[in-house]
Scaffold this motif. Structure first.
Motif, mmCIF file in Angstrom:
data_model
loop_
_atom_site.group_PDB
_atom_site.id
_atom_site.type_symbol
_atom_site.label_atom_id
_atom_site.label_comp_id
_atom_site.label_asym_id
_atom_site.label_seq_id
_atom_site.Cartn_x
_atom_site.Cartn_y
_atom_site.Cartn_z
ATOM 1 N N GLN A 318 -54.348 -73.746 -18.373
ATOM 2 C CA GLN A 318 -55.699 -73.661 -18.918
ATOM 3 C C GLN A 318 -56.681 -73.445 -17.768
ATOM 4 O O GLN A 318 -56.576 -74.098 -16.727
ATOM 5 N N ASP A 319 -57.627 -72.546 -17.953
ATOM 6 C CA ASP A 319 -58.589 -72.277 -16.894
ATOM 7 C C ASP A 319 -59.382 -73.536 -16.554
ATOM 8 O O ASP A 319 -59.904 -74.221 -17.437
ATOM 9 N N GLY A 320 -59.463 -73.870 -15.266
ATOM 10 C CA GLY A 320 -60.202 -75.030 -14.814
ATOM 11 C C GLY A 320 -59.427 -76.325 -14.859
ATOM 12 O O GLY A 320 -59.937 -77.369 -14.424
ATOM 13 N N GLU A 321 -58.189 -76.304 -15.347
ATOM 14 C CA GLU A 321 -57.375 -77.512 -15.447
ATOM 15 C C GLU A 321 -57.029 -78.023 -14.050
ATOM 16 O O GLU A 321 -56.636 -77.263 -13.159
ATOM 17 N N ALA A 322 -57.178 -79.312 -13.830
ATOM 18 C CA ALA A 322 -56.869 -79.911 -12.538
ATOM 19 C C ALA A 322 -55.366 -79.896 -12.292
ATOM 20 O O ALA A 322 -54.579 -80.200 -13.196
ATOM 21 N N LEU A 323 -54.971 -79.539 -11.084
ATOM 22 C CA LEU A 323 -53.564 -79.486 -10.714
ATOM 23 C C LEU A 323 -53.047 -80.905 -10.481
ATOM 24 O O LEU A 323 -53.640 -81.672 -9.721
ATOM 25 N N GLN A 324 -51.939 -81.245 -11.130
ATOM 26 C CA GLN A 324 -51.393 -82.592 -11.028
ATOM 27 C C GLN A 324 -49.895 -82.546 -10.754
ATOM 28 O O GLN A 324 -49.193 -81.660 -11.263
ATOM 29 N N PRO A 325 -49.386 -83.477 -9.962
ATOM 30 C CA PRO A 325 -47.932 -83.532 -9.737
ATOM 31 C C PRO A 325 -47.204 -83.927 -11.017
ATOM 32 O O PRO A 325 -47.764 -84.581 -11.899
ATOM 33 N N GLY A 326 -45.952 -83.504 -11.108
ATOM 34 C CA GLY A 326 -45.141 -83.873 -12.263
ATOM 35 C C GLY A 326 -45.427 -83.072 -13.501
ATOM 36 O O GLY A 326 -45.003 -83.452 -14.603
ATOM 37 N N ARG A 327 -46.120 -81.949 -13.365
ATOM 38 C CA ARG A 327 -46.417 -81.084 -14.503
ATOM 39 C C ARG A 327 -45.984 -79.652 -14.185
ATOM 40 O O ARG A 327 -46.027 -79.230 -13.023
ATOM 41 N N ILE A 328 -45.592 -78.921 -15.223
ATOM 42 C CA ILE A 328 -45.200 -77.517 -15.083
ATOM 43 C C ILE A 328 -46.245 -76.663 -15.778
ATOM 44 O O ILE A 328 -46.540 -76.852 -16.963
ATOM 45 N N TYR A 329 -46.819 -75.723 -15.029
ATOM 46 C CA TYR A 329 -47.856 -74.834 -15.550
ATOM 47 C C TYR A 329 -47.282 -73.417 -15.622
ATOM 48 O O TYR A 329 -46.815 -72.879 -14.613
ATOM 49 N N VAL A 330 -47.328 -72.814 -16.791
ATOM 50 C CA VAL A 330 -46.804 -71.464 -16.998
ATOM 51 C C VAL A 330 -47.966 -70.507 -17.204
ATOM 52 O O VAL A 330 -48.866 -70.766 -18.014
ATOM 53 N N ALA A 331 -47.969 -69.402 -16.467
ATOM 54 C CA ALA A 331 -49.022 -68.397 -16.630
ATOM 55 C C ALA A 331 -48.957 -67.822 -18.040
ATOM 56 O O ALA A 331 -47.896 -67.387 -18.484
ATOM 57 N N PRO A 332 -50.070 -67.810 -18.769
ATOM 58 C CA PRO A 332 -50.045 -67.270 -20.131
ATOM 59 C C PRO A 332 -49.865 -65.760 -20.129
ATOM 60 O O PRO A 332 -50.390 -65.064 -19.245
ATOM 61 N N GLY A 333 -49.125 -65.244 -21.094
ATOM 62 C CA GLY A 333 -48.940 -63.805 -21.201
ATOM 63 C C GLY A 333 -50.270 -63.087 -21.315
ATOM 64 O O GLY A 333 -51.147 -63.496 -22.071
ATOM 65 N N ARG A 340 -57.932 -72.449 -7.418
ATOM 66 C CA ARG A 340 -59.222 -72.515 -6.738
ATOM 67 C C ARG A 340 -59.523 -73.968 -6.394
ATOM 68 O O ARG A 340 -58.995 -74.892 -7.008
ATOM 69 N N ARG A 341 -60.376 -74.143 -5.399
ATOM 70 C CA ARG A 341 -60.798 -75.496 -5.036
ATOM 71 C C ARG A 341 -61.784 -76.006 -6.076
ATOM 72 O O ARG A 341 -62.625 -75.267 -6.574
ATOM 73 N N ASN A 342 -61.666 -77.289 -6.379
ATOM 74 C CA ASN A 342 -62.457 -77.875 -7.458
ATOM 75 C C ASN A 342 -63.323 -79.017 -6.941
ATOM 76 O O ASN A 342 -63.392 -80.086 -7.532
ATOM 77 N N GLY A 343 -63.964 -78.775 -5.807
ATOM 78 C CA GLY A 343 -64.814 -79.797 -5.219
ATOM 79 C C GLY A 343 -64.002 -80.839 -4.482
ATOM 80 O O GLY A 343 -63.003 -81.339 -4.986
ATOM 81 N N GLY A 344 -64.414 -81.181 -3.267
ATOM 82 C CA GLY A 344 -63.676 -82.150 -2.470
ATOM 83 C C GLY A 344 -62.281 -81.648 -2.181
ATOM 84 O O GLY A 344 -62.084 -80.520 -1.738
ATOM 85 N N SER A 345 -61.295 -82.489 -2.443
ATOM 86 C CA SER A 345 -59.902 -82.113 -2.179
ATOM 87 C C SER A 345 -59.177 -81.672 -3.445
ATOM 88 O O SER A 345 -57.979 -81.422 -3.429
ATOM 89 N N GLY A 346 -59.896 -81.605 -4.586
ATOM 90 C CA GLY A 346 -59.258 -81.235 -5.844
ATOM 91 C C GLY A 346 -58.946 -79.756 -5.931
ATOM 92 O O GLY A 346 -59.663 -78.907 -5.397
ATOM 93 N N ILE A 347 -57.839 -79.418 -6.611
ATOM 94 C CA ILE A 347 -57.427 -78.030 -6.841
ATOM 95 C C ILE A 347 -57.320 -77.818 -8.349
ATOM 96 O O ILE A 347 -56.773 -78.660 -9.071
ATOM 97 N N ALA A 348 -57.854 -76.693 -8.822
ATOM 98 C CA ALA A 348 -57.817 -76.382 -10.251
ATOM 99 C C ALA A 348 -57.133 -75.043 -10.487
ATOM 100 O O ALA A 348 -57.075 -74.184 -9.599
ATOM 101 N N LEU A 349 -56.633 -74.873 -11.689
ATOM 102 C CA LEU A 349 -56.057 -73.587 -12.091
ATOM 103 C C LEU A 349 -57.161 -72.597 -12.394
ATOM 104 O O LEU A 349 -58.256 -72.963 -12.831
ATOM 105 N N ARG A 350 -56.843 -71.352 -12.162
ATOM 106 C CA ARG A 350 -57.804 -70.273 -12.381
ATOM 107 C C ARG A 350 -57.096 -69.181 -13.171
ATOM 108 O O ARG A 350 -56.043 -68.690 -12.760
ATOM 109 N N LEU A 351 -57.628 -68.803 -14.325
ATOM 110 C CA LEU A 351 -57.066 -67.716 -15.117
ATOM 111 C C LEU A 351 -57.938 -66.482 -14.972
ATOM 112 O O LEU A 351 -59.167 -66.574 -14.999
#
Length: 449
Positions: A318-333, A340-351
């Motif tokens: 999902q666009d903007g979703e925070a990246l977390q350990p223990g999860r599998i993210y699949v690029a949508p067709g 992308r960086r999400n402020g501070g040390s956070g990383i987010a998904l970018r679609l």
């Protein structure tokens, strides 16, 4: 994938295949057989249901079977194991419309031995008028030809590159810059080659115009807006494949990896599942991002399958979703997945809904470049079986950033296009059979080899 113009559909292939067409629609059987024969292939049988196909396959001896899923008397999923038993080594491509039920069945077929799938329009009229369906059919046939013919470059045959190039031109995309991390710009130009600059200043192909002009992997970067005039490597006739062992890239950093990025295409759904399952409990300690070349609907079902196999939360990104350990993210067709960086040390998904990259959407290179930019030496990248060369330029960026690149070997790949391209470019740290890849990945994730 973009469409191809009609003028390219009937070009004779350099690697004619023996093909069986199995579909309950006489219209689709007739159209598909005609298209294949116009391209230089030999249609050895057309069958209206699975039972007829099972009865005829030993006599017809096809190299490729196009197998519809929904048929009377015997459907595709019932016929598949019988076809494989009667004709060992045949490549079966399952054909279905884009529904969730058909996506589930198609993925089940892949687990039973089918090598690929092809989405078709729901109506007969849609099939007869869709140049996209015809184009995708031809590209898949050309890619699978490498399984059966020697002397063909699995990464990109002339017929594949010509059809794809025409398709990109036919799409009529105008110039459109797309913002990306690290001040990169992706640009697509009408009537001129498009290139995206990676972290090292290298360029990777975005969308060539008709005639096949584009930017090769070895193109020397120039000033902004500069278009190299050298002919692209994919437009040249493929050389005979070298039998020399590819050179492995020295490992630049012993830094433990804390993000896993995976790319795959043809044959990938089964390979990705086997690889991730082999990692076991280590998957719980890092985020896993997967780009599998698949159409919409299929990627959501694929994510569900990965979740069931690994026991971890898995879903389309999902666009903007925070990246977390223990999860599998699949690029949508139909959408690129990046970071992308999400402020501070956070990383987010970018679609990204931009134009195809390397003829693919989603594209592995988009994810790999972002991972190299944000995580550097902490990236572990894995490229599994697949057609084409998507992921090669991103693998170079990851290696230059100190990350690790593991690719599947030729013997266990359905098509050694994507991993083979990286291996032949000398960008892989390890080239391994599928069964050994999880063990190697565990060593990198622990920071020792």
């Amino acid at each position: 994938m973009s469409i191809a113009t009609a003028s390219n559909q009937g070009s004779v292939t350099a690697t004619p295949m023996r093909i069986m067409v199995v579909d309950d629609s006489v219209v689709i059987r007739g159209l598909t057989a005609r298209w294949l024969e116009e391209a230089g292939h030999k249609v050895v049988a057309t069958c209206n249901n699975g039972r007829v196909a099972v009865d005829q396959i030993a006599r017809a001896k096809p190299e490729i079977v196009l197998l519809d899923i929904e048929m009377p008397e015997m459907d595709g999923i019932t016929a598949l194991p019988l076809l494989l038993a009667k004709c060992p080594g045949v490549s079966v491509v399952v054909v279905s419309t884009l529904t969730q039920r058909n996506a589930q069945t198609s993925l089940k077929c892949l687990s039973l031995g089918a090598v690929d799938y092809l989405a078709k329009p729901e109506s007969h009229r849609g099939v007869s008028t869709s140049v996209t369906f015809r184009h995708d059919l031809m590209i898949k046939i050309e890619g699978l030809a490498a399984r059966h013919r020697d002397g063909v470059d699995a990464a990109m045959t002339p017929a594949m590159s010509a059809g794809m190039a025409a398709g990109m031109s036919a799409s009529g995309a105008g110039a459109r810059p797309i913002a990306a991390p690290g001040a990169r710009t992706f640009r697509v130009e009408r009537g001129a080659p498009g290139a995206a600059a990676g972290p090292s200043g290298r360029q990777f192909l975005r969308a060539p115009p008709a005639g096949g002009a584009g930017t090769s992997a070895s193109a020397r970067p120039g000033p902004a807006g500069h278009v190299p005039t050298a002919a692209p490597s994919y437009a040249r006739a493929p050389a005979a494949p070298s039998r020399a062992a590819p050179t492995l890239r020295p490992v630049a950093s012993n830094t433990p990896k804390r993000v896993l990025v995976v790319g795959a295409s043809t044959g990938g759904p089964r390979a990705v599942g086997e690889f991730l399952t082999g990692l076991g409990p280590q998957l719980r300690h890092l985020p896993v991002l997967v780009v599998q070349h698949m159409p919409p609907v299929f990627t959501a079902v694929f994510a569900e399958h990965l979740g069931a196999q690994t026991g971890l939360p898995a879903a389309e990104a999902q666009d903007g979703e925070a990246l977390q350990p223990g999860r599998i993210y699949v690029a949508p067709g139909g959408r690129h997945m990046g970071l992308r960086r999400n402020g501070g040390s956070g990383i987010a998904l970018r679609l990204d809904d931009g134009a195809p990259v390397n003829f693919c959407k989603p594209a592995v290179d988009v994810l790999f470049f972002d991972a190299a930019t944000i995580f550097g030496a902490q990236v572990l990248s894995v490229v599994l079986t697949g057609m084409g060369s998507d992921g090669t330029h991103g693998a170079r960026a990851i290696g230059e950033a100190g990350g690790a690149v593991i690719v599947q070997d030729e013997a266990t790949s359905t098509v050694w296009g994507m991993p083979g391209s990286i291996a032949k470019a000398g960008l892989a740290h390890e080239i391994l059979p599928l069964r050994d890849m999880a063990g190697a990945a565990r060593r990198y994730l622990g920071g020792s080899r």
